[in-house]
Design a protein around this motif. Structure first.
Motif, short mmCIF file in Angstrom:
data_model
loop_
_atom_site.label_atom_id
_atom_site.label_comp_id
_atom_site.label_asym_id
_atom_site.label_seq_id
_atom_site.Cartn_x
_atom_site.Cartn_y
_atom_site.Cartn_z
N GLU A 46 0.83 -1.21 0.00
CA GLU A 46 0.00 0.00 0.00
C GLU A 46 0.86 1.26 0.00
N THR A 47 1.89 1.28 0.83
CA THR A 47 2.75 2.46 0.94
C THR A 47 3.49 2.72 -0.35
N VAL A 48 4.04 1.69 -0.95
CA VAL A 48 4.78 1.85 -2.20
C VAL A 48 3.84 2.34 -3.31
N ARG A 49 2.66 1.76 -3.39
CA ARG A 49 1.70 2.18 -4.42
C ARG A 49 1.27 3.63 -4.27
N GLU A 50 1.16 4.10 -3.04
CA GLU A 50 0.68 5.45 -2.77
C GLU A 50 1.80 6.48 -2.66
N SER A 51 3.04 6.07 -2.84
CA SER A 51 4.19 6.92 -2.56
C SER A 51 4.37 8.09 -3.52
N GLY A 52 3.95 7.95 -4.76
CA GLY A 52 4.22 8.99 -5.74
C GLY A 52 5.68 9.04 -6.18
N SER A 53 6.43 8.01 -5.86
CA SER A 53 7.85 7.95 -6.21
C SER A 53 8.05 7.85 -7.71
N GLY A 54 9.19 8.35 -8.16
CA GLY A 54 9.59 8.24 -9.55
C GLY A 54 10.34 6.96 -9.87
N VAL A 55 10.52 6.10 -8.88
CA VAL A 55 11.20 4.81 -9.09
C VAL A 55 10.40 3.99 -10.10
N ALA A 56 11.07 3.43 -11.08
CA ALA A 56 10.39 2.66 -12.14
C ALA A 56 10.01 1.26 -11.68
N GLU A 57 10.89 0.61 -10.88
CA GLU A 57 10.61 -0.74 -10.41
C GLU A 57 10.94 -0.87 -8.94
N VAL A 58 9.97 -1.33 -8.17
CA VAL A 58 10.20 -1.75 -6.79
C VAL A 58 10.15 -3.26 -6.80
N ARG A 59 11.22 -3.85 -6.33
CA ARG A 59 11.34 -5.31 -6.29
C ARG A 59 11.36 -5.74 -4.82
N PHE A 60 10.34 -6.48 -4.43
CA PHE A 60 10.34 -7.06 -3.09
C PHE A 60 11.07 -8.39 -3.18
N VAL A 61 12.17 -8.50 -2.45
CA VAL A 61 12.99 -9.71 -2.47
C VAL A 61 12.73 -10.44 -1.16
#
Length: 168
Positions: free
Chosen positions: A138-153
């Motif tokens: 939820e936090t990552v989706r709502e962050s508004g970040s310019g990061v292209a890929e968030v990878r949960f490892v």
């Protein structure tokens, strides 16, 4: 932003930034923190010591994030964040969300396009995996970040399943 899931070792991810579930000392520890310091080599610890000697004399506060070199890791930076210890009697989810949000803020300031996250606070700090996955996604989706890929490892199949359910 693309959110991807990987079951594996975060220290082997070829990304711009790897997030470290650090302790407030920034001087290494167990779990993800210890693995990142061991695999990344002494350059990470050297920068962490400089941070402790300057900006973070009392340690990095819970929910905040700061970057260092990635040393020998196949990444450019390590973003250190201190997760909260889970409490069944006190809602600390805002601090957990802050770890993910602040890590992305630091990633944006560095110009990182790809960021690998562990499941913060789920090891020694005892946060339930399903709840961590919900807060993280939820936090990552709502962050508004310019990061292209968030990878949960995720280290094991149970963690991968919890994050998979949270991304649906």
């Amino acid at each position: 932003m693309d959110i991807t899931l990987v079951q594996g070792d975060i220290t082997q991810q070829a990304v711009d930034a790897v997030v470290n579930a650090a302790n407030s000392s920034l001087l290494g520890g167990g779990g993800v923190d210890g693995a990142i310091h061991r695999r990344g080599g002494p350059a990470i610890l050297e920068e962490c010591r400089r941070l402790r000697a300057s900006r973070y004399g009392k340690g990095l506060p819970t929910g905040q994030a700061v970057a260092t070199t990635a040393g020998l890791l196949p990444a450019r930076w390590v973003i250190h964040t201190v997760g909260p210890v889970y409490s069944p009697t006190e809602d600390r989810s805002a601090l957990l969300a802050s770890c993910y949000r602040e890590s992305l803020r630091v990633a944006d300031s560095l110009g990182a396009a790809t960021v690998a996250f562990p499941a913060i606070s789920t090891g020694l700090y005892g946060w339930p995996m399903d709840d961590d996955a919900r807060v993280a996604v939820e936090t990552v989706r709502e962050s508004g970040s310019g990061v292209a890929e968030v990878r949960f490892v995720l280290f094991d199949a149970a963690a991968y399943a919890a994050f998979s359910a949270a991304t649906m």
